[in-house]
Design a protein around this motif. Sequence first.
Motif, mmCIF file in Angstrom:
data_model
loop_
_atom_site.group_PDB
_atom_site.id
_atom_site.type_symbol
_atom_site.label_atom_id
_atom_site.label_comp_id
_atom_site.label_asym_id
_atom_site.label_seq_id
_atom_site.Cartn_x
_atom_site.Cartn_y
_atom_site.Cartn_z
ATOM 1 N N ILE A 47 -14.422 19.147 -6.199
ATOM 2 C CA ILE A 47 -14.277 17.813 -5.620
ATOM 3 C C ILE A 47 -13.204 17.955 -4.550
ATOM 4 O O ILE A 47 -12.011 18.053 -4.852
ATOM 5 C CB ILE A 47 -13.903 16.781 -6.695
ATOM 6 C CG1 ILE A 47 -15.022 16.729 -7.740
ATOM 7 C CG2 ILE A 47 -13.666 15.403 -6.068
ATOM 8 C CD1 ILE A 47 -14.674 15.941 -8.980
ATOM 9 N N MET A 48 -13.638 18.007 -3.318
ATOM 10 C CA MET A 48 -12.759 18.384 -2.221
ATOM 11 C C MET A 48 -11.830 17.267 -1.784
ATOM 12 O O MET A 48 -10.777 17.518 -1.191
ATOM 13 C CB MET A 48 -13.595 18.855 -1.021
ATOM 14 C CG MET A 48 -14.583 19.968 -1.353
ATOM 15 S SD MET A 48 -13.800 21.423 -2.087
ATOM 16 C CE MET A 48 -12.778 21.968 -0.712
ATOM 17 N N SER A 49 -12.214 16.035 -2.055
ATOM 18 C CA SER A 49 -11.405 14.899 -1.633
ATOM 19 C C SER A 49 -11.718 13.712 -2.526
ATOM 20 O O SER A 49 -12.836 13.608 -3.072
ATOM 21 C CB SER A 49 -11.704 14.547 -0.170
ATOM 22 O OG SER A 49 -11.093 13.324 0.192
ATOM 23 N N LEU A 50 -10.740 12.810 -2.686
ATOM 24 C CA LEU A 50 -10.964 11.572 -3.427
ATOM 25 C C LEU A 50 -11.280 10.409 -2.492
ATOM 26 O O LEU A 50 -11.340 9.259 -2.935
ATOM 27 C CB LEU A 50 -9.739 11.249 -4.288
ATOM 28 C CG LEU A 50 -9.424 12.260 -5.394
ATOM 29 C CD1 LEU A 50 -8.245 11.788 -6.232
ATOM 30 C CD2 LEU A 50 -10.631 12.511 -6.289
ATOM 31 N N ASP A 51 -11.497 10.686 -1.213
ATOM 32 C CA ASP A 51 -11.928 9.645 -0.284
ATOM 33 C C ASP A 51 -13.328 9.160 -0.677
ATOM 34 O O ASP A 51 -14.216 9.975 -0.970
ATOM 35 C CB ASP A 51 -11.983 10.175 1.150
ATOM 36 C CG ASP A 51 -10.594 10.460 1.703
ATOM 37 O OD1 ASP A 51 -9.622 9.891 1.157
ATOM 38 O OD2 ASP A 51 -10.486 11.250 2.659
ATOM 39 N N PRO A 52 -13.536 7.843 -0.708
ATOM 40 C CA PRO A 52 -14.833 7.315 -1.170
ATOM 41 C C PRO A 52 -16.028 7.899 -0.432
ATOM 42 O O PRO A 52 -17.073 8.162 -1.046
ATOM 43 C CB PRO A 52 -14.698 5.808 -0.912
ATOM 44 C CG PRO A 52 -13.230 5.542 -0.973
ATOM 45 C CD PRO A 52 -12.575 6.770 -0.407
ATOM 46 N N GLU A 53 -15.901 8.111 0.890
ATOM 47 C CA GLU A 53 -17.034 8.628 1.655
ATOM 48 C C GLU A 53 -17.424 10.022 1.196
ATOM 49 O O GLU A 53 -18.614 10.370 1.137
ATOM 50 C CB GLU A 53 -16.695 8.653 3.147
ATOM 51 C CG GLU A 53 -16.438 7.293 3.765
ATOM 52 C CD GLU A 53 -15.022 6.795 3.501
ATOM 53 O OE1 GLU A 53 -14.209 7.558 2.919
ATOM 54 O OE2 GLU A 53 -14.718 5.641 3.850
ATOM 55 N N LEU A 54 -16.441 10.857 0.869
ATOM 56 C CA LEU A 54 -16.730 12.230 0.454
ATOM 57 C C LEU A 54 -17.161 12.308 -1.007
ATOM 58 O O LEU A 54 -17.876 13.235 -1.405
ATOM 59 C CB LEU A 54 -15.509 13.112 0.701
ATOM 60 C CG LEU A 54 -15.132 13.272 2.175
ATOM 61 C CD1 LEU A 54 -13.876 14.125 2.325
ATOM 62 C CD2 LEU A 54 -16.286 13.884 2.981
ATOM 63 N N LEU A 55 -16.742 11.352 -1.819
ATOM 64 C CA LEU A 55 -17.169 11.339 -3.219
ATOM 65 C C LEU A 55 -18.673 11.104 -3.343
ATOM 66 O O LEU A 55 -19.267 11.457 -4.363
ATOM 67 C CB LEU A 55 -16.412 10.259 -3.998
ATOM 68 C CG LEU A 55 -14.931 10.531 -4.250
ATOM 69 C CD1 LEU A 55 -14.302 9.365 -4.994
ATOM 70 C CD2 LEU A 55 -14.731 11.820 -5.030
ATOM 71 N N ASP A 56 -19.281 10.518 -2.315
ATOM 72 C CA ASP A 56 -20.725 10.285 -2.347
ATOM 73 C C ASP A 56 -21.511 11.588 -2.420
ATOM 74 O O ASP A 56 -22.685 11.582 -2.811
ATOM 75 C CB ASP A 56 -21.171 9.497 -1.109
ATOM 76 C CG ASP A 56 -20.706 8.053 -1.145
ATOM 77 O OD1 ASP A 56 -20.383 7.559 -2.245
ATOM 78 O OD2 ASP A 56 -20.670 7.424 -0.067
ATOM 79 N N PHE A 57 -20.886 12.708 -2.041
ATOM 80 C CA PHE A 57 -21.578 13.994 -2.046
ATOM 81 C C PHE A 57 -21.479 14.706 -3.404
ATOM 82 O O PHE A 57 -22.098 15.752 -3.590
ATOM 83 C CB PHE A 57 -21.014 14.902 -0.950
ATOM 84 C CG PHE A 57 -21.289 14.406 0.437
ATOM 85 C CD1 PHE A 57 -22.516 14.643 1.039
ATOM 86 C CD2 PHE A 57 -20.338 13.689 1.131
ATOM 87 C CE1 PHE A 57 -22.784 14.192 2.317
ATOM 88 C CE2 PHE A 57 -20.592 13.227 2.413
ATOM 89 C CZ PHE A 57 -21.823 13.474 3.006
ATOM 90 N N VAL A 58 -20.710 14.153 -4.324
ATOM 91 C CA VAL A 58 -20.550 14.763 -5.643
ATOM 92 C C VAL A 58 -21.688 14.308 -6.546
ATOM 93 O O VAL A 58 -21.949 13.107 -6.662
ATOM 94 C CB VAL A 58 -19.195 14.369 -6.274
ATOM 95 C CG1 VAL A 58 -19.051 14.993 -7.658
ATOM 96 C CG2 VAL A 58 -18.045 14.781 -5.368
ATOM 97 N N PRO A 59 -22.408 15.238 -7.194
ATOM 98 C CA PRO A 59 -23.479 14.824 -8.120
ATOM 99 C C PRO A 59 -22.918 13.940 -9.229
ATOM 100 O O PRO A 59 -21.790 14.116 -9.686
ATOM 101 C CB PRO A 59 -23.988 16.162 -8.682
ATOM 102 C CG PRO A 59 -23.577 17.186 -7.673
ATOM 103 C CD PRO A 59 -22.299 16.700 -7.085
ATOM 104 N N ARG A 60 -23.696 12.991 -9.659
ATOM 105 C CA ARG A 60 -23.267 12.056 -10.689
ATOM 106 C C ARG A 60 -24.219 12.106 -11.875
ATOM 107 O O ARG A 60 -25.404 12.395 -11.705
ATOM 108 C CB ARG A 60 -23.201 10.636 -10.122
ATOM 109 C CG ARG A 60 -22.292 10.490 -8.925
ATOM 110 C CD ARG A 60 -20.864 10.909 -9.276
ATOM 111 N NE ARG A 60 -19.973 10.771 -8.129
ATOM 112 C CZ ARG A 60 -19.273 9.670 -7.845
ATOM 113 N NH1 ARG A 60 -19.371 8.620 -8.618
ATOM 114 N NH2 ARG A 60 -18.478 9.644 -6.805
ATOM 115 N N PRO A 61 -23.709 11.731 -13.058
ATOM 116 C CA PRO A 61 -22.324 11.369 -13.351
ATOM 117 C C PRO A 61 -21.425 12.586 -13.518
ATOM 118 O O PRO A 61 -21.901 13.679 -13.811
ATOM 119 C CB PRO A 61 -22.442 10.602 -14.674
ATOM 120 C CG PRO A 61 -23.631 11.201 -15.341
ATOM 121 C CD PRO A 61 -24.596 11.547 -14.242
ATOM 122 N N VAL A 62 -20.131 12.362 -13.337
ATOM 123 C CA VAL A 62 -19.130 13.392 -13.601
ATOM 124 C C VAL A 62 -18.641 13.190 -15.038
ATOM 125 O O VAL A 62 -18.034 12.170 -15.357
ATOM 126 C CB VAL A 62 -17.957 13.300 -12.612
ATOM 127 C CG1 VAL A 62 -16.883 14.319 -12.962
ATOM 128 C CG2 VAL A 62 -18.451 13.522 -11.181
#
Length: 250
Positions: A47-62
């Motif tokens: 998880i490279m950043s906690l910025d909302p825009e970049l969190l969209d690229f993280v598969p869900r759910p965590v």
Amino acid sequence: MAEPESLYQRTKKAGERIAYLPLESNPETFTELIQQLGVDGFEFQDIMSLDPELLDFVPRPVHALILTFPCRGDTWQESLDEREKHLSVYEGKGEDEPVVWFSQTIQNACGLYAILHGLANGIGRSHIRNGSPFDEFLKKAIPLGPEERALALEASEDIKAIHTAAAQKGASTIPDADDVDYHFICFAKSPKTNHVYELNGTAKGPIDSGTVSESDDLLTGESLELVRNYMKNAPDNVGFSLIGLVPASA
């Protein structure tokens, strides 16, 4: 009257610890390790950043988060001691525990403990292959108290071999036993109470954050704020990395 000490502190003073090679904070290594342990259908991702825009690229759910941070010197231990000063040494065991927690007694193995905390609490037992090393370990460990549980992990030659193979694949030079500058902790949700816990093998026990998460995703709402605040309030806010336990992509 002196404060009761964690098992981690007591074994450190007594010089009773065995030592493993440390793991690198590497999602590919972590994923291969859990596959060898016997876990299907999950992987780790940076998880490279906690910025909302970049969190969209993280598969869900965590399902669990592993935070790595610098711990050279006594500052971080003093911070942990302050947060724990009103807590008793944990004595929980059995299937009624709100979370499964492992007290660290193996030097340099905090990465392994963080991974085990994530798996034991973040995924259902149906995702752990029957008869696999992690399945067999959990069957032995869950009924035991913290000290006996720690000894059970020390005695698991299968888990030791899997951990050693993963540690030897790291790209960095393997440090000396007293030259490890980073520590791993896990954030996971209790499947029984929905409280989010900080799971750190060097602590007195699992630390209930007071955060309640109705979602299976730890990168939403108050759960996400918990990680943000931890990083913000930690001394020397540099050198952090965050890895999430997510559904496998294939």
